[in-house]
Write a protein that holds these residues in place. Structure first.
Motif, PDB file in Angstrom:
ATOM      1  N   HIS A 247     -39.188  16.827  24.496  1.00 55.79           N
ATOM      2  CA  HIS A 247     -39.806  16.494  23.197  1.00 55.79           C
ATOM      3  C   HIS A 247     -40.772  15.335  23.343  1.00 55.79           C
ATOM      4  O   HIS A 247     -40.680  14.332  22.635  1.00 55.79           O
ATOM      5  N   CYS A 251     -37.307   8.687  22.330  1.00 57.78           N
ATOM      6  CA  CYS A 251     -36.631   7.450  22.724  1.00 57.78           C
ATOM      7  C   CYS A 251     -35.994   7.559  24.099  1.00 57.78           C
ATOM      8  O   CYS A 251     -36.174   6.677  24.956  1.00 57.78           O
ATOM      9  N   LEU A 281     -29.237   7.317  15.956  1.00 57.37           N
ATOM     10  CA  LEU A 281     -30.557   7.652  15.416  1.00 57.37           C
ATOM     11  C   LEU A 281     -31.257   8.699  16.254  1.00 57.37           C
ATOM     12  O   LEU A 281     -32.301   9.230  15.866  1.00 57.37           O
ATOM     13  N   LEU A 316     -29.586  10.572   5.009  1.00 56.04           N
ATOM     14  CA  LEU A 316     -29.385  12.014   5.022  1.00 56.04           C
ATOM     15  C   LEU A 316     -29.474  12.431   6.487  1.00 56.04           C
ATOM     16  O   LEU A 316     -30.561  12.674   7.015  1.00 56.04           O
ATOM     17  N   HIS A 321     -38.043  12.475  10.819  1.00 58.06           N
ATOM     18  CA  HIS A 321     -38.467  12.448  12.218  1.00 58.06           C
ATOM     19  C   HIS A 321     -39.695  11.556  12.336  1.00 58.06           C
ATOM     20  O   HIS A 321     -40.524  11.509  11.444  1.00 58.06           O
ATOM     21  N   ARG A 322     -39.769  10.836  13.462  1.00 61.51           N
ATOM     22  CA  ARG A 322     -40.912   9.964  13.685  1.00 61.51           C
ATOM     23  C   ARG A 322     -42.210  10.763  13.761  1.00 61.51           C
ATOM     24  O   ARG A 322     -43.238  10.316  13.266  1.00 61.51           O
ATOM     25  N   LYS A 325     -43.683  15.551  10.360  1.00 64.63           N
ATOM     26  CA  LYS A 325     -43.744  15.258   8.915  1.00 64.63           C
ATOM     27  C   LYS A 325     -43.793  16.596   8.196  1.00 64.63           C
ATOM     28  O   LYS A 325     -44.403  16.768   7.159  1.00 64.63           O
ATOM     29  N   TYR A 366     -38.068  12.482  -3.813  1.00 65.97           N
ATOM     30  CA  TYR A 366     -37.719  11.319  -2.978  1.00 65.97           C
ATOM     31  C   TYR A 366     -37.844  11.691  -1.509  1.00 65.97           C
ATOM     32  O   TYR A 366     -38.385  10.941  -0.699  1.00 65.97           O
ATOM     33  N   LEU A 372     -39.318  13.985   4.574  1.00 62.30           N
ATOM     34  CA  LEU A 372     -38.008  14.087   5.240  1.00 62.30           C
ATOM     35  C   LEU A 372     -37.557  15.544   5.202  1.00 62.30           C
ATOM     36  O   LEU A 372     -37.182  16.067   4.150  1.00 62.30           O
ATOM     37  N   VAL A 376     -33.927  18.829  14.356  1.00 59.26           N
ATOM     38  CA  VAL A 376     -33.173  19.667  15.297  1.00 59.26           C
ATOM     39  C   VAL A 376     -31.669  19.447  15.153  1.00 59.26           C
ATOM     40  O   VAL A 376     -30.867  20.330  15.425  1.00 59.26           O
ATOM     41  N   ASP A 377     -31.281  18.265  14.645  1.00 58.01           N
ATOM     42  CA  ASP A 377     -29.849  17.919  14.626  1.00 58.01           C
ATOM     43  C   ASP A 377     -29.118  18.417  13.395  1.00 58.01           C
ATOM     44  O   ASP A 377     -27.898  18.317  13.321  1.00 58.01           O
TER      45      ASP A 377
HETATM   46  C1  SDX Z   1     -34.014  13.276  17.339  1.00 53.49           C
HETATM   47  O1  SDX Z   1     -38.269  11.500  18.993  1.00 53.49           O
HETATM   48  C2  SDX Z   1     -37.770  12.637  19.117  1.00 53.49           C
HETATM   49  O2  SDX Z   1     -38.405  13.569  19.478  1.00 53.49           O
HETATM   50  C3  SDX Z   1     -36.311  12.741  18.817  1.00 53.49           C
HETATM   51  C4  SDX Z   1     -35.758  14.134  18.862  1.00 53.49           C
HETATM   52  C5  SDX Z   1     -35.865  14.707  20.230  1.00 53.49           C
HETATM   53  O3  SDX Z   1     -35.875  15.921  20.366  1.00 53.49           O
HETATM   54  O4  SDX Z   1     -35.810  13.899  21.184  1.00 53.49           O
HETATM   55  O5  SDX Z   1     -36.459  14.963  17.958  1.00 53.49           O
HETATM   56  C6  SDX Z   1     -34.292  14.173  18.451  1.00 53.49           C
HETATM   57  O6  SDX Z   1     -33.634  12.169  17.609  1.00 53.49           O
HETATM   58  C7  SDX Z   1     -34.249  13.743  15.908  1.00 53.49           C
HETATM   59  C8  SDX Z   1     -33.965  12.631  14.866  1.00 53.49           C
HETATM   60  C9  SDX Z   1     -32.455  12.556  14.703  1.00 53.49           C
HETATM   61  N1  SDX Z   1     -32.061  11.382  13.851  1.00 53.49           N
HETATM   62  C10 SDX Z   1     -31.600  11.593  12.622  1.00 53.49           C
HETATM   63  O7  SDX Z   1     -31.552  12.679  12.043  1.00 53.49           O
HETATM   64  C11 SDX Z   1     -31.081  10.325  11.949  1.00 53.49           C
HETATM   65  C12 SDX Z   1     -31.573  10.293  10.514  1.00 53.49           C
HETATM   66  N2  SDX Z   1     -33.044  10.118  10.546  1.00 53.49           N
HETATM   67  C13 SDX Z   1     -33.579   8.818  10.558  1.00 53.49           C
HETATM   68  O8  SDX Z   1     -32.834   7.759  10.881  1.00 53.49           O
HETATM   69  C14 SDX Z   1     -35.079   8.724  10.726  1.00 53.49           C
HETATM   70  O9  SDX Z   1     -35.645   9.732  10.013  1.00 53.49           O
HETATM   71  C15 SDX Z   1     -35.605   8.751  12.145  1.00 53.49           C
HETATM   72  C16 SDX Z   1     -34.963   7.681  12.970  1.00 53.49           C
HETATM   73  C17 SDX Z   1     -35.364  10.074  12.756  1.00 53.49           C
HETATM   74  C18 SDX Z   1     -37.103   8.483  12.061  1.00 53.49           C
HETATM   75  O10 SDX Z   1     -37.242   7.253  11.546  1.00 53.49           O
HETATM   76  P1  SDX Z   1     -38.692   6.567  11.414  1.00 53.49           P
HETATM   77  O11 SDX Z   1     -39.790   7.446  11.884  1.00 53.49           O
HETATM   78  O12 SDX Z   1     -38.605   5.234  12.017  1.00 53.49           O
HETATM   79  O13 SDX Z   1     -38.893   6.565   9.870  1.00 53.49           O
HETATM   80  P2  SDX Z   1     -38.421   5.399   8.941  1.00 53.49           P
HETATM   81  O14 SDX Z   1     -37.022   5.008   9.363  1.00 53.49           O
HETATM   82  O15 SDX Z   1     -39.488   4.374   8.932  1.00 53.49           O
HETATM   83  O16 SDX Z   1     -38.299   6.125   7.530  1.00 53.49           O
HETATM   84  C19 SDX Z   1     -39.392   6.224   6.646  1.00 53.49           C
HETATM   85  C20 SDX Z   1     -38.749   6.201   5.274  1.00 53.49           C
HETATM   86  C21 SDX Z   1     -37.873   4.988   5.011  1.00 53.49           C
HETATM   87  O17 SDX Z   1     -37.804   4.837   3.603  1.00 53.49           O
HETATM   88  P3  SDX Z   1     -38.578   3.566   2.941  1.00 53.49           P
HETATM   89  O18 SDX Z   1     -38.041   2.337   3.637  1.00 53.49           O
HETATM   90  O19 SDX Z   1     -40.044   3.819   3.221  1.00 53.49           O
HETATM   91  O20 SDX Z   1     -38.219   3.653   1.477  1.00 53.49           O
HETATM   92  O21 SDX Z   1     -37.853   7.324   5.127  1.00 53.49           O
HETATM   93  C22 SDX Z   1     -36.516   6.841   4.975  1.00 53.49           C
HETATM   94  C23 SDX Z   1     -36.497   5.405   5.439  1.00 53.49           C
HETATM   95  O22 SDX Z   1     -35.454   4.689   4.803  1.00 53.49           O
HETATM   96  N3  SDX Z   1     -35.678   7.688   5.796  1.00 53.49           N
HETATM   97  C24 SDX Z   1     -34.553   8.241   5.390  1.00 53.49           C
HETATM   98  C25 SDX Z   1     -34.117   9.039   6.465  1.00 53.49           C
HETATM   99  N4  SDX Z   1     -34.979   8.918   7.476  1.00 53.49           N
HETATM  100  C26 SDX Z   1     -35.943   8.063   7.060  1.00 53.49           C
HETATM  101  N5  SDX Z   1     -33.873   8.145   4.227  1.00 53.49           N
HETATM  102  C27 SDX Z   1     -32.734   8.869   4.146  1.00 53.49           C
HETATM  103  N6  SDX Z   1     -32.259   9.676   5.129  1.00 53.49           N
HETATM  104  C28 SDX Z   1     -32.924   9.768   6.297  1.00 53.49           C
HETATM  105  N7  SDX Z   1     -32.459  10.559   7.267  1.00 53.49           N
END
Ligand code: SDX
Length: 443
Positions: A247, A251, A281, A316, A321-322, A325, A366, A372, A376-377
């Motif tokens: 991917h 990280c 994460l 949630l 995802h970083r 979108k 929201y 959001l 994949v997870d």
């Molecule tokens: C993987 O990089 C990769 O490719 C990773 C991966 C791979 O194949 O290697 O795809 C695998 O790691 C997928 C991601 C798995 N993680 C999760 O599902 C954990 C839940 N998701 C998040 O923690 C978050 O979405 C990340 C870590 C995945 C991404 O975070 P970012 O890009 O740093 O985004 P952000 O934290 O800055 O969020 C932007 C906004 C924020 O809200 P505000 O502060 O602007 O109000 O969205 C919110 C966040 O609070 N937000 C969420 C959320 N994820 C982001 N709110 C609720 N639930 C969530 N899951």
């Protein structure tokens, strides 16, 4: 930006007008910085100084939100369009027509194999699935309830001590032998960790089975003479392995590249990737997503749960995802394979909660305003739960296939003439020039 001819690898070729004109208002100085492939070399900023002895400007980018660390030809993501390609092949086609070991060959070598090349690759990997008997002894050293990712982290790093030539990372033939060993042995180490948790005897690899089938045998074989994997489970697992193989600069891949840049052996570099994937994460998200669905417990509780998420009480899990979108293309493929698995294992009551939770979130401004979507997870944990795995094994199931992506990225880094030991700069905000105070004089 001026017109760009496409270079042979699809990247743009800078022309005279592909520059950034910068005026430093502190000095009135003008600078022209070349724009290449949509980037500027951050080192070019160092020429921007306020005096001769000035260090010059740096870029500041916590978590590398807008920093390209490498050129790569392995994984391609278009986050807005929800596109994922391995070496240019769409993930959807690879899941439909290929196998994980063929995809691993593609990631490592850059091309799909001919039949003789594939046969040799599969034979080499099949012949290297065993681990040294001593591995069992230190897996025995863990508590019965040790997290399997902690065991996998330790055993992957420990493999470096069994191969004295592992540090010879510049020798192509030697390092290729360790590429084979890592891809071949990760399922064995993973299965040993699982069997240790279950208090069951280790099952040795069965070289007559294919890669996913052998893994299922090492995980689930009991007193039967020969384990017969269900082809529907084997195929679903092979597709999951394909989906998790690479991917781009995620990280854990960044961890493998950074640690590997010190020219440590590949087992230690991949162990760094396992450590990063352990985090909730990243790879731990599928475990957290399943725990979240269990906490929600019923479709009737979804509304209150989503309110809690919006109030910032929790995430949630499995959403967001970083880079993506848009809907993570992998989540859609996994969702489609759930029914095949449930044919064998029976349906999980959590699927109804997961589907309704996704539907409500996708209808909620929201989440859509924050882009959001399920990643994949979100659904992968449901397949692993259906296969009878404890949640601690879910990130282990991620680490097995991601090993081929990690090791491909490691090879690319080792051979990249632009790369050297990774050592970022910092902005120092701490105290300076303090004099030591004897302990008796401290308040
Ligand atoms: C993987 O990089 C990769 O490719 C990773 C991966 C791979 O194949 O290697 O795809 C695998 O790691 C997928 C991601 C798995 N993680 C999760 O599902 C954990 C839940 N998701 C998040 O923690 C978050 O979405 C990340 C870590 C995945 C991404 O975070 P970012 O890009 O740093 O985004 P952000 O934290 O800055 O969020 C932007 C906004 C924020 O809200 P505000 O502060 O602007 O109000 O969205 C919110 C966040 O609070 N937000 C969420 C959320 N994820 C982001 N709110 C609720 N639930 C969530 N899951």
């Amino acid at each position: 930006m001026g017109t760009e001819e496409q270079s042979e690898n699809g990247g743009g070729v800078a022309t005279a007008s592909d520059t950034l004109s910068i005026t430093d208002n502190r000095t009135g100085q003008q600078y022209e910085i070349p724009v290449e492939d949509g980037t500027i070399r951050t080192m070019a900023l160092r020429d921007i100084k306020v005096s001769e002895d000035d260090f010059g400007l740096m870029g500041y980018d916590p978590a590398f939100l807008n920093t390209a660390s490498t050129r790569s030809q392995i994984g391609y993501i278009d986050g807005d369009a929800g596109i994922l390609e391995y070496r240019g092949y769409p993930i959807e086609q690879l899941c439909e027509k290929s196998t994980y070991l063929e995809v691993a060959y593609l990631l490592v070598h850059g091309q799909l194999p001919t039949q003789p090349q594939l046969d040799q690759w599969v034979h080499s990997i099949t012949m290297h699935t065993f681990v040294h008997e001593n591995v069992k002894k230190f897996v025995e050293g863990f508590r019965y309830d040790a997290h399997p990712m902690g065991m996998l982290l330790a055993s992957t790093g420990a493999l470096s001590t069994f191969y004295p030539d592992a540090p010879e990372v510049k020798d192509e033939a030697i390092r290729y032998s360790h590429v084979i060993r890592l891809i071949a042995k990760m399922p064995t180490l993973a299965a040993f960790a699982y069997r240790h948790n279950m208090g069951q005897p280790y099952v040795y690899p069965d070289n007559e089975l294919d890669y996913p089938g052998n893994f299922l045998s090492m995980m689930y074989k009991m007193s039967e003479i020969k384990y017969e994997p269900d082809p529907r489970l084997s195929r679903a697992l092979d597709v999951l392995f394909i989906l998790h193989a690479d991917h781009e600069q995620n990280c854990s891949t960044n961890a493998v590249r950074a640690v590997g840049s010190s020219q440590v052996d590949p087992y230690s570099a991949v162990a760094a990737g396992v450590a990063a994937l352990y985090g909730p994460l990243h790879g731990g998200a599928n475990e957290q997503a399943l725990r979240m669905l269990r906490r929600v417990g019923s479709v009737d509780n979804i509304e209150d749960f989503l309110k809690g998420v919006k109030d910032g009480k929790e995430k949630l899990q499995g959403f967001g995802h970083r880079v993506y979108k848009n809907y993570d293309p992998r989540a859609r493929i996994i969702r489609n394979h759930l029914d095949d698995v449930y044919e064998v294992t029976g349906k999980s009551p959590l699927l109804e909660i997961a589907s309704e939770l996704e539907k409500r979130a996708m209808d909620d401004e929201y989440f859509t305003s924050r882009k959001l979507y399920p990643n994949v997870d979100y659904y992968s944990g449901l397949i692993y739960e259906a296969m009878g795995l404890n949640a601690g094994m879910f990130p282990v199931m991620f680490a097995i296939p991601r090993t081929s992506g990690w090791i491909s990225q490691w090879l690319e880094m080792i051979d990249d003439p632009e790369q050297k030991i990774a050592r970022p700069r910092q902005i120092y905000t701490g105290a300076r020039n303090r004099d030591y105070v004897p302990v008796g004089d401290r308040s």
